[in-house]
Design an enzyme around this catalytic site. Structure first.
Site, PDB file in Angstrom:
ATOM      1  CD  GLU A 247       5.837  -1.487  11.205  1.00 14.92           C
ATOM      2  OE1 GLU A 247       5.202  -1.793  12.160  1.00 14.92           O
ATOM      3  OE2 GLU A 247       6.093  -2.361  10.629  1.00 14.92           O
ATOM      4  CB  CYS A 281       3.662  -5.347  12.240  1.00 13.34           C
ATOM      5  SG  CYS A 281       4.392  -5.210  10.740  1.00 13.34           S
TER       6      CYS A 281
END
Length: 531
Positions: A247, A281
């Protein structure tokens, strides 16, 4: 909490100092580990994993549930530890880290048995009706997890819980900047009734951890961090074909339609883009607003942003905390300076804290007159900065939203549900919300992960849980009196004709042709019963 971190008093070359991200106050030390100690942890995990995986899922769940009781009993202390270690507010810590972690533990404990249940499959063809298949979920063995500093508790916690419930051993490394949180997470796991060595917490510098994990023999590596590091780890993992889940961040777009509830949209942008000082994020970084509502949207946004209170959280009246590191603060400044040099305008900005102390604070900032050749729109800024563009249509907004190498999350804001869902499907991102943003990471049932350079693999939900296991199919022939399959040796013209007959019986364009093919099959059928 037991406070074992504070009890660690070690020389600096043998430990990482744990410091308050704002004040610099020394909170304690986290012992450093060597590559050899990592190998020992992996070996211990591998030994414990065999016993753990053999337990019924129901028993593994029973042994994990005390973690929730421990967390509930230490809720305030956990939130305080996260807030001090990262510089975020305690409300941020509670709402985005501790409470979602407890929700996730409860969800996965409730769903683990179903997720891991073997699944039978119906035969896919009448000629293979005697072949019965069942898919089993098999734990990898030892899972390695390398987690970031922005959400140091909630990001690794779900992965640790899923990994353990799936029958794996887990070795966790948190960021060097957030060792106090890592130690607190380790204490939470100590409340579980786990075999010795099944879970290990490792403290290693980030520059060596990836290579060390892959070279020490983990069976799968989960990494959350930057795109460049993710690519390096993927290349390294290819040497041994070690599976990885990555990720790698986002530069996420928010689309405001002409029929949006503007107050909700602004409130959502402020929270999803500026909470945790923008260090999310999956947070809002780019906003595309329909021209019909641009002016009123911006007016409300300006009012909300200018009222935000920035500083060190002492009494829950601070809205935005600190940037976690000086390095990240410099990145934020560089992106804003680049935008201003290329023609952007600071449209709104909160006040800076009256008492900045020693923290790395940056006032939440809204930029207009931005373009996609500016760093704030082209790259992940990871700070409390929103770039806003006016668009003539939502088709234009979609084109701009997808003009990125990243695709983690996105959002659409409209009063029309079907319209919002249709637009959401056009955004090239792994998690898209309608009339909300970012919070889907806290929904244990929804998968999390991105398109393009935002990474590969998923965490959370049934899909994320499946990432903790390998699929194994077991195929049984349920006709034991059959001596051989049609296509087994010895070969002959009759074998060829029989196999051709199978194809004709299934796929010939006419019923006459199919009947002819079936006849060929029946002619060759007796050989299946011959020795």
């Amino acid at each position: 909490m037991s406070g074992s971190m504070e009890a660690q008093v070690l020389p600096d070359n043998e430990a990482t100092p744990c410091c308050n991200a704002v004040t610099g106050e020394l909170l304690g030390h986290s012992p450093l580990h060597t590559t050899e100690e990592l190998k020992e942890a992996i070996a211990a995990g591998r030994q414990a994993q065999a016993t753990w995986a053999a337990l019924p899922v129901k028993e593994r769940v029973r042994r994990m549930m005390p973690v929730r009781e421990y967390m509930m009993a230490n809720l305030d202390e956990l939130a305080e530890t996260v807030a001090r270690d990262v510089g975020k507010t305690r409300i941020d810590a509670l709402v985005s880290e501790i409470v979602p972690a407890m929700m996730a533990l409860t969800y996965y404990c409730g769903k683990a048995k179903g997720f891991l249940k073997p699944r039978g499959m119906m035969p896919g063809n009448i000629f293979f009706a005697n072949k019965w298949s069942k898919i089993h979920r098999v734990p990898f063995g030892v899972i390695g997890i390398i987690s970031p500093w922005n959400y140091p508790f909630s990001i690794p916690f779900s992965e640790v819980v899923m990994g353990l419930l799936a029958g794996n051993a887990v070795v966790l490394k948190t960021a060097s900047e957030t060792q106090a949180v890592g130690l607190a997470l380790e204490e939470c796991l100590e409340a579980a009734d786990l075999p010795k060595g099944l879970f290990s917490f490792i403290n290693m510098p980030g520059r060596v951890a990836g290579d060390a994990f892959l070279e020490s023999g983990v069976d799968k590596l989960f990494f959350t961090g930057s795109v460049p590091v993710g690519k390096i780890l993927m290349a390294k993992a290819a040497e041994t074909l070690t599976p990885v889940s990555l990720e790698l961040g986002g530069n996420d777009a928010m689309l405001v339609c002409e029929d949006a509830d503007l107050h909700r949209a602004v409130n959502g942008a402020v929270w999803a883009g500026l909470q945790n000082a923008g260090q999310s994020c999956g947070g809002v970084e780019r906003i595309y607003v329909h021209a019909a509502v641009y002016e009123p949207f911006m007016k409300i946004l300006k009012t909300k942003v200018e009222k935000l209170r920035v500083g060190y959280d002492r009494n829950h009246t601070t809205d935005v905390g600190a940037i976690a590191t000086s390095r990240q603060l410099e990145t934020v400044k560089r992106h804003v300076d680049d935008a201003l040099a290329k023609g952007a305008v600071i449209y709104a900005q909160s006040k800076s804290p009256k008492d900045p102390m020693e923290g790395h604070f940056y006032p939440p900032t809204v930029l207009t007159e931005v373009t996609h050749d500016m760093l704030v729109m082209a790259e992940e800024t990871f700070g409390p900065v929103l770039g806003v563009m006016k668009v003539a249509s939502m088709d234009d907004a979609i084109i701009l939203a997808n003009d990125s190498d990243l695709g983690l999350t996105g959002s659409v804001w409209t009063k029309k549900g079907k319209k919002g869902a249709a637009l959401a499907r056009r955004i090239m991102a792994g998690a898209v919300t309608v009339n909300d943003h970012l919070m889907s990471h806290g929904l244990a049932e929804t998968p999390w992960g991105g398109f393009k350079e935002s990474g590969i693999g998923r965490s959370h939900g049934a899909i994320g849980f499946a990432e903790m296991t390998e699929s194994q199919v077991v195929v049984r022939d349920v006709l034991p009196f059959v001596k051989k399959n049609l296509w087994w040796h010895p070969f002959s013209p009759r074998v060829y004709a029989t196999i051709k007959g199978v194809a004709q019986a299934l796929y010939a364009p006419t019923w006459k042709g199919r009947a002819k093919g079936l006849g060929k099959v029946l002619m060759g059928f007796p050989r299946m019963f011959m020795k």
